[in-house]
Design a protein around this motif. Structure first.
Motif, PDB file in Angstrom:
ATOM      1  N   VAL A1307       0.837  -1.201   0.000  1.00  0.00           N
ATOM      2  CA  VAL A1307       0.000   0.000   0.000  1.00  0.00           C
ATOM      3  C   VAL A1307       0.872   1.251   0.000  1.00  0.00           C
ATOM      4  CG1 VAL A1307      -2.336  -0.219   0.797  1.00  0.00           C
ATOM      5  CG2 VAL A1307      -0.497  -0.823   2.322  1.00  0.00           C
ATOM      6  N   LEU A1308       2.055   1.133   0.643  1.00  0.00           N
ATOM      7  CA  LEU A1308       3.005   2.253   0.569  1.00  0.00           C
ATOM      8  C   LEU A1308       4.261   1.700  -0.074  1.00  0.00           C
ATOM      9  CD1 LEU A1308       2.638   3.854   4.093  1.00  0.00           C
ATOM     10  CD2 LEU A1308       1.627   4.626   1.975  1.00  0.00           C
ATOM     11  N   GLY A1330      -3.285   5.720   0.524  1.00  0.00           N
ATOM     12  CA  GLY A1330      -2.410   5.247   1.590  1.00  0.00           C
ATOM     13  C   GLY A1330      -2.240   6.232   2.722  1.00  0.00           C
ATOM     14  N   GLY A1501       0.179   5.208  -3.018  1.00  0.00           N
ATOM     15  CA  GLY A1501       1.196   4.623  -2.153  1.00  0.00           C
ATOM     16  C   GLY A1501       2.584   5.206  -2.334  1.00  0.00           C
TER      17      GLY A1501
END
Length: 1529
Positions: A1307-1308, A1330, A1501
């Motif tokens: 997600v990141l 994110g 992200g």
């Protein structure tokens, strides 16, 4: 006639004292021939009554039926041929005895009746007639004697007397045998019976009489369950009369009738009252007196009466069976005494013995069959009771007022359904003992008196003395149980909240405080358990020793009173078997009474709930209204409960059709209350309200069901693809669907757990738009979404050009930007309308509202005219796609196959989500259309968010038993087994000693050394009791020990489980572990083990005794054991799986119920009560579908196992008869009386084996959840950071990446950034970019996939979680409060002083509210903080942050649900109080962060932009476009 009987009196020498017995002709021709007729004529009226009421359609005339009728007519002809023959003799002047006229006449008429009955039954649709089978069986039985004697006389005389009668008799005999055989076959199913569309109807409906009697129809399921574990699809449908539909309907009808009756009476007394008052105007005291006296009369409607009327008649049939069984149970002791005297009498003919053995066997078999019929009726009544009560409570929960709902928490109402309804079920089994126990006691005493005379009274005295002891124990146990229930309730309630707010607990590092609370309650609970364990072992002691003590005192008194009283085998063993019969009723009586006491408490609770006030359906007028208006409120005052102060006063309001009305005001001024009032959810104290048309309602906190996204939007409407797509488009849900793993078929978790706040709100809005109603009540739907989405929704849906234009819309809002576009604005202040009018009017009036507007309109300077470009619009929509709180951010490419797989899983389990199976096909089609998104194969297909609860199948592994033994402690376990062996040795010893005593020779009419005999007998018996006491107590202590260990481990693990587990596991499932499974370990397993060991050793000792006395018996043991073992394996496999299916299908009932309670107002607003009731009924029926075969499996088992037991009786008696010359009476008495007891313990042993295997699963389930993976340690001793850390508040992300769970995308991705101490950073980005993930990473709710985060140079991954979390401050997105005092909610560890707390409250602007409450800081917050408005809850979170005040503050969309002024207050507080701290804000409203040091723009992200606001706007990137949408650039 009389003369005839006297002359042919029964000649005893002919009949009895001979090796070749025969009956007298007279007896044969009268009594024997009449028995079947008497039976049929007696049964006839009842049977006809039954047939009249049973409507099944008729059966077409079949060959079988024709033959039956033909033979019936022949039988009639044959009987009457005899009659005419007698007349013929008369004419020939040989006068036959009158019996030759009477008997053929009676028999003939009876045969005719039977023939007619065959036809009548056919017309009534009876497939197999029990009445007639018994009749033919009796006829055959009664004809056996005459047949034998006719054959014997003929062979003796060598020629046939009366040829004609001889011939007719043979024909008659042949015909009744044929009839008996034919009647055992069943007819075809009836014609014209209601069409059975069941895919899997229960074979019970069509099974024959014999099959029903022995439950043979169940065998197919038993075999199936043995071959493979049963599944849902193998279960039979419920019988029509057991379904919720028919039961709840009946019960509701009776309950309404009952309520109506009471209402009438009340009205009558009320009328009387008013007359009195008129008559005595001046006389104060007298008037008061009359009022008081009248009050007593009006009785409350009694739920009990309704239950009795509904279920009573059916239950009484079972009671009738019980009566017969009770009488039969006394036949065997009498036969035993005959058997013993037969053994003593060496000259008796052998056929006596065989006859006695046969009779014993027959009697035992009959008893078995009847007893299980009785149980079947009782259990089915219990099942229906539970269905009925559950249904009635569910229906009530949909109409109950809010104040009534507030008086009982959701948990308590669910308890009514689960615990209290269950109590009724449990009581039903033994309710008949109320009258049956006294009857059995009376009969037993009568027979004992005959055997032992007055010395029985000594024994009875002991029993009577034991009763108060037992009932005292029962009462005390009951008290303990109530206390324990209280602890359990509060523990579950607390657990419920902990699991609901687990994320907040983790963020605040508050777990230890709450864990301590739970353990505190648990300690008290176990303390009470321990006390009841002492009592239970006492009562076990009493229960085991009672029959023994009674026997001992009786025998001792009997022998001591008179020298000539001789204790011989007959007396001793017959009395013993009678005492054994006595044991059961004496013990059950107190238990039944205490059960009734418990159930009466439950009844009161249910009755109280069912008598709660209901919402007045006429509170809001729906028919008549001023023309041109859709909503009209005149001088109305509303409150949340009759006794609470009004929340809205003097409301006057006219809303024209099609108007858009905005409602504005501060937090807690009654905006939401106004909407509720229009829905009819509040108590109307005065005034009038009229709302005309259908209503759609969007609550402030979206209510989402656990179903697919599409079902949440359709909400039971017929699907309409075009309209549906338009709605998705308007509500900006299109982009979300692309990100959700299953599109609109994604399963939404409970309470919408896997959607972001904004998505939930939009789904809720989409549901309203789709419903296409006339009036829309929108309670602040725009606050939870980002500002540009809010604008999109307003333009596309709510505003003047939206989808809803032309509908009447009432919009509660905090967004000033939209106000110029609405038709009317209502300003609420403290529950009153302070001003109303159009935007322009209000500005002109220049009052509070204008002032309020001027302050804010400047900030938001909305440019209406500016049209956004189409491309930009597209970008906009990509916003709120998928919350980051989902673990579903599953955007990886999915192959078509995987998607199909996913949908298949969904549809298989769709029934769980409460949808009809026939939707499956449409789902399949949806997915086939979707093109393959990319040909990348994937290892695991998209899984369903909430996995179906797994059920263990197959045999329980021995390891589970071992785990439990370890929890108990192995030493104790061994000790318990050893104690049991000793106990049984003592018990056998005592009985052998008794048999030895009875064989002591009688000298001069007396026996010697009686005192020594009594002494040893007493010693052995008491020793046995003592050992029982010790062993049961040891067992109980061991059980409590195990319970403590298992619960602590479970709790410890659950508080340390990572957040991802909670996102994918419904709370209900975890709560189930804490309630149901812990309850099983606390209170079910120990007694089950106790019973199991008891029955096992009893059965063992029986075998030992019988083999010791008649060694021949060993031959039979093997086949019997094999039979027993097979039945046991078949049963255990099937019943265990049925129980598992039952427990899995049970939780959906409760989770659907609690979902309904929380969404009741939405369900009512959309008028969907009926379909929700149907869903609930369906779920209950699903559950009963697995419960019903469970009951039957017990009956099936009982009949088969007891048959084995009856065989043991038969063989024990037979071998005694065969070896009668080598045996003494004492030994025979011993072995047969042991055999008579064994049936019960064999039956219970299988039952206990099964129960143990079923219940030990709880250990397995708890183990499973106490061994899930845990997060990092809370505190790492040698790595703890310095006291004042973080002193600067610097943050650094180094190459940081993170994902939600293994196997999901990052997600990141590779974040690198540095934040200096004291900087204010705003974090923005489309939803799903994110933003929130960053906060979760800082708290290590999510652990890094790679890279690291440093705070003040300390790597956060190296320190303990609590060290980290307690040094950061967060104001989370959803304000979560726990029930308890306000103080506890602010400071659970009691770290701060009162001054500090008040200071924090003052800064968070709650001081005024809190100090106005009578209890100040001790103000009780209800579950989830329901009694504070959402805004106030948010302020409480602010106060928490102020108290904790660390160098780093994280603000997560905290400003969403607050009106602008409060928002300003919070922003100011944060600016002043946290000016030297590092602040990270995840912003929705850009104007709050325009003055921050830097702004971080996240996109997908990664960091897209990171600079000062001014630079970002200048560079015209993403931030600029967002600012422009918000009108800030």
């Amino acid at each position: 006639m009389k003369l005839f009987l006297i002359t042919a009196r029964k000649d005893s020498n002919l009949s009895i004292h001979t090796d070749n017995p025969d009956l007298t002709p007279c007896f044969q021709n009268t009594i024997l021939a009449w028995i079947p007729s008497i039976y049929l004529w007696t049964a006839l009226p009842f049977y006809l009554l039954y047939l009249k009421h049973s409507k099944r359609g008729y059966i077409v005339l079949s060959v079988l039926s024709r033959f039956k009728t033909l033979f019936g007519v022949l039988l009639w002809c044959v009987s009457w041929a005899d009659l005419f023959y007698s007349f013929h003799e008369l004419l020939q002047s040989r006068t036959p005895p009158p019996v030759y006229f009477v008997t053929p006449l009676i028999v003939g008429i009876t045969m005719l009746l039977a023939t007619l009955l065959i036809q009548y039954e056919r017309l009534r649709g009876v497939q197999s007639s029990g009445v007639l089978i018994i009749f033919w069986f009796l006829s055959v039985l009664c004809a056996m004697g005459p047949l034998r004697s006719k054959i014997m006389t003929t062979t003796a005389q060598g020629h046939v007397n009366e040829r004609f009668r001889f011939a007719t008799f043979y024909i008659y005999f042949a015909l009744i045998i044929i009839e008996l055989i034919l009647s055992c076959f069943k007819e075809k199913p009836p014609f014209f019976s209601p069409v059975n569309t069941d895919p899997n109807p229960s074979p019970e409906l069509t099974s024959g009489f014999l099959s029903r009697l022995t439950f043979w129809w169940f065998t197919s399921m038993a075999i199936l369950g043995y071959k493979r574990p049963l599944e849902d699809k193998d279960l039979w449908s419920l019988n029509e009369e057991d379904t919720s539909k028919s039961i709840v309907q009946q019960l509701s009808k009776e309950w309404d009738k009952e309520k109506a009756e009471c209402k009438q009476k009340e009205d009558v007394t009320y009328r009387k009252k008013s007359n009195h008052v008129l008559n005595h105007v001046g006389d104060g005291p007298e008037e008061a007196e009359i009022l008081i006296r009248d009050k007593k009369h009006n009785r409350k409607p009694s739920f009990l009466k309704a239950l009795l009327r509904t279920f009573g008649p059916y239950f009484l049939i079972g009671s009738f069976f019980k009566l017969i069984q009770d009488l039969l149970s006394f036949v065997n002791p009498q036969l035993l005494s005959v058997l013993i005297s037969f053994i003593k009498n060496k000259d008796a003919p052998a056929w006596w013995g065989f006859l006695i053995a046969a009779l014993m066997f027959t009697c035992a078999v009959l008893q078995t069959l009847i007893l299980h019929q009785h149980f079947q009726y009782c259990f089915v009544t219990g099942l229906r009771l539970r269905t009925g009560i559950t249904g009635v409570i569910y229906r009530k929960s949909l109409v109950i007022t809010n104040s009534a709902k507030r008086s009982s928490a959701v948990g308590e109402i669910v308890n009514l359904m689960s615990v209290d309804a269950q109590r009724f079920m449990d009581l039903m089994t033994f309710l008949n003992m109320l009258w049956s126990a006294p009857l059995q006691i009376f009969l037993a005493l009568y027979f004992l008196w005959q055997a032992l005379g007055p010395s029985v009274l000594a024994g009875v005295a002991v029993m009577v003395l034991l009763i108060p002891l037992n009932s005292a124990i029962a009462i005390k146990t009951r008290a303990f149980q109530v206390e324990q229930m209280r602890y359990k309730d509060s523990r579950i309630k607390l657990m419920n909240e902990i699991l609901g707010g687990i994320k907040v607990l983790k963020l605040y590092a508050w777990e230890p405080s709450f864990s301590e609370k739970v353990l505190e309650i648990r300690r008290n609970e176990l303390r009470v358990l321990k006390k009841s364990a002492y009592l239970n072992s006492l009562s076990t002691f009493a229960w085991i020793s009672a029959p023994f003590l009674v026997a001992l005192t009786t025998f001792a008194v009997y022998v001591s009173v008179d020298e000539n009283n001789i204790l011989d085998a007959e007396k001793a063993f017959v009395s013993l078997s009678l005492f054994n019969i006595l044991k059961f009723p004496l013990n059950m009586l107190p238990q039944v009474i205490s059960n009734i006491a418990q159930t009466s408490v439950s009844l009161k609770r249910i009755q109280q709930f069912l008598s709660h006030d209901e919402l007045d359906p006429n509170c809001v007028e729906t028919k008549v209204i001023a023309p041109g208006y859709t909503i009209c409120v005149k001088n109305a005052t509303f409150s949340w409960g009759k006794d609470l102060k009004p929340s809205l006063k003097d409301i006057n309001l006219l809303v024209p059709s099609g108007a858009l009305v905005a409602v504005v005001g501060h937090v807690g001024c009654g905006k939401s209350s106004l909407v509720s009032a229009l829905l009819g959810e509040m108590e109307k104290l005065e005034g009038e309200v009229a709302v005309k048309g259908s209503v759609a309602y969007v609550p402030q906190q979206a209510w989402i069901q656990n179903a697919t996204l599409k079902d949440n939007i359709l909400f039971g409407q017929a699907p309409n693809e075009q309209k549906y797509q338009n709605v998705l488009e308007a509500c900006a849900l299109k982009t979300d669907l692309e990100v959700l793993p299953g599109g609109d078929q994604t399963e939404i978790g409970e309470k919408g757990i896997n959607l972001s706040g904004g998505q939930r709100q939009r789904v809720s809005l989409a549901r309203a738009v789709f419903s296409n109603s006339d009036i829309y009540l929108l309670d602040d739907p725009l606050s939870a979404v980002d500002s540009h989405v809010a604008k999109h929704i307003f333009d596309k849906v709510i505003g003047p050009d939206g989808v809803l234009k032309g509908k009447t819309r009432i919009l509660v809002t905090h967004g000033i930007g939209f106000l110029p576009q609405v038709d009317h604005i209502i300003v609420l202040v403290d529950g009153k309308i302070s001003e109303m009018g159009s935007y322009q009017d209000l500005l002109k009036q220049n009052k509070a509202f204008a002032e309020f507007l001027r302050n804010y309109a400047l900030d938001e300077g909305i440019k209406e005219d500016e049209l956004t470009m189409v491309e930009e619009e597209e970008v906009l929509l990509a916003e709120d796609t998928l919350s980051i709180h989902t673990d579903l951010a599953d955007n990886e490419p999915v192959t078509n196959e995987a998607r199909k797989q996913f949908l298949r899983q969904l549809s298989v389990i769709s029934s769980e989500g409460g949808e009809c199976p026939n939707k499956m096909s449409t789902k399949r089609r949806v997915c086939e259309k979707k093109p393959a998104e990319s040909p990348l194969p994937r290892k695991n297909p998209n899984e369903k968010l909430i996995q179906a609860e797994t059920t263990e199948t197959g045999t329980v592994k021995l390891t589970v038993f071992w785990q439990y033994m370890k929890a108990v402690s192995p030493v104790i376990s061994l000790a318990i087994c050893f104690l049991y062996c000793c106990q049984n040795a003592a018990s056998i010893g005592a009985n052998v000693w008794l048999s030895d005593w009875t064989n002591e020779p009688v000298i001069n009419g007396t026996q010697h050394n009686t005192s020594m005999r009594i002494g040893v007998y007493a010693a052995l018996g008491l020793l046995q009791g003592l050992i029982v006491f010790v062993s049961s107590f040891t067992l109980a202590m061991g059980g409590i020990n195990a319970a403590r260990t298992l619960h602590t481990a479970l709790l410890e693990n659950k508080l340390r489980t990572p957040q991802s587990f909670y996102d994918t596991t419904p709370t209900g499932r975890i709560i189930n572990r804490f309630s149901k499974d812990i309850y099983v370990i606390d209170e079910v397993i120990p007694p089950t083990i106790l019973m199991f060991l008891g029955t096992f050793f009893t059965s063992l000792s029986t075998m030992i005794v019988i083999i010791a006395s008649t060694p021949l018996f060993a031959v039979v043991i093997v086949p019997l054991a094999i039979l027993y073992f097979f039945v046991q394996r078949f049963y255990v496999a099937t019943s265990r799986q049925l129980k598992r299916l039952e427990s899995v299908s049970r939780s959906p009932i409760y989770s659907h119920f609690s979902e309904t309670i929380s969404g009741a107002s939405v369900i009512r607003a959309y008028r969907r009560q009926k379909s929700f009731v149907d869903i609930s009924d369906l779920k209950v029926d699903e559950n009963q579908k697995s419960y019903y075969p469970g009951i039957v499996s017990n009956r099936w088992l009982g009949i088969r196992v007891e048959f084995v037991g009856n065989c043991i009786v038969l063989f024990a008696a037979l071998f005694a008869v065969i070896g009668k010359n080598s045996l003494n009476a004492g030994l025979v008495g011993l072995s047969v009386s042991y055999a008579l007891q064994v049936t019960l313990s064999l039956n219970w042993m299988v039952r206990m084996t099964s129960d143990l295997e079923t219940n030990i699963v709880a250990v397995e389930r708890i183990k499973e959840y106490s061994e899930t993976e845990t997060e990092a340690p809370w505190i790492i001793e040698d790595k703890s950071p310095p006291e004042d850390w973080p002193s600067k508040g610097e943050l650094e992300f180094v190459n940081y990446s993170v994902r939600y769970r293994k196997g999901l995308d990052l997600v990141l991705k590779d974040l690198n950034l540095q934040v200096h101490g004291g900087e204010k950073i705003g974090i923005v980005g489309r939803t799903g970019a994110g933003k929130s993930s960053m906060t979760l990473c800082l708290f290590r709710i999510l652990e890094a996939a790679k890279g690291e985060i440093k705070i003040d140079g300390v790597r956060i991954s190296e320190i303990g979680l609590h060290d980290l979390r307690s040094r950061l401050t967060i104001i989370p997105q959803d304000p979560v409060l726990f029930s308890g005092t306000l103080r506890m909610n602010l400071d659970p560890f009691n770290k701060y002083s009162d001054e500090e707390i008040w200071k924090a409250l003052e800064l968070s602007h709650l001081k005024r509210f809190v100090s106005s409450q009578p209890s100040m800081l001790e103000y009780e917050c209800s579950e989830g903080g329901e009694n504070l408005s959402v805004g106030q809850r948010q302020l409480v979170c602010l106060a928490r942050a102020l108290l904790r005040k660390t160098r780093i503050l994280i603000l997560d969309e905290a400003t969403a649900a607050i009106d602008l002024e409060t928002d300003d207050l919070i922003q100011m507080t944060i600016r002043t109080q946290f000016e030297d701290c590092t602040v990270l804000t995840i912003a929705h409203r850009l104007n709050t962060i325009m003055d921050y040091t830097r702004i971080l723009v996240l996109d997908n992200g990664t960091i897209a932009e990171f600079d000062t606001p001014a630079n970002l706007i200048a560079s015209k990137g993403i931030f600029y476009s967002m600012a422009k949408d918000a009108g800030l650039a």
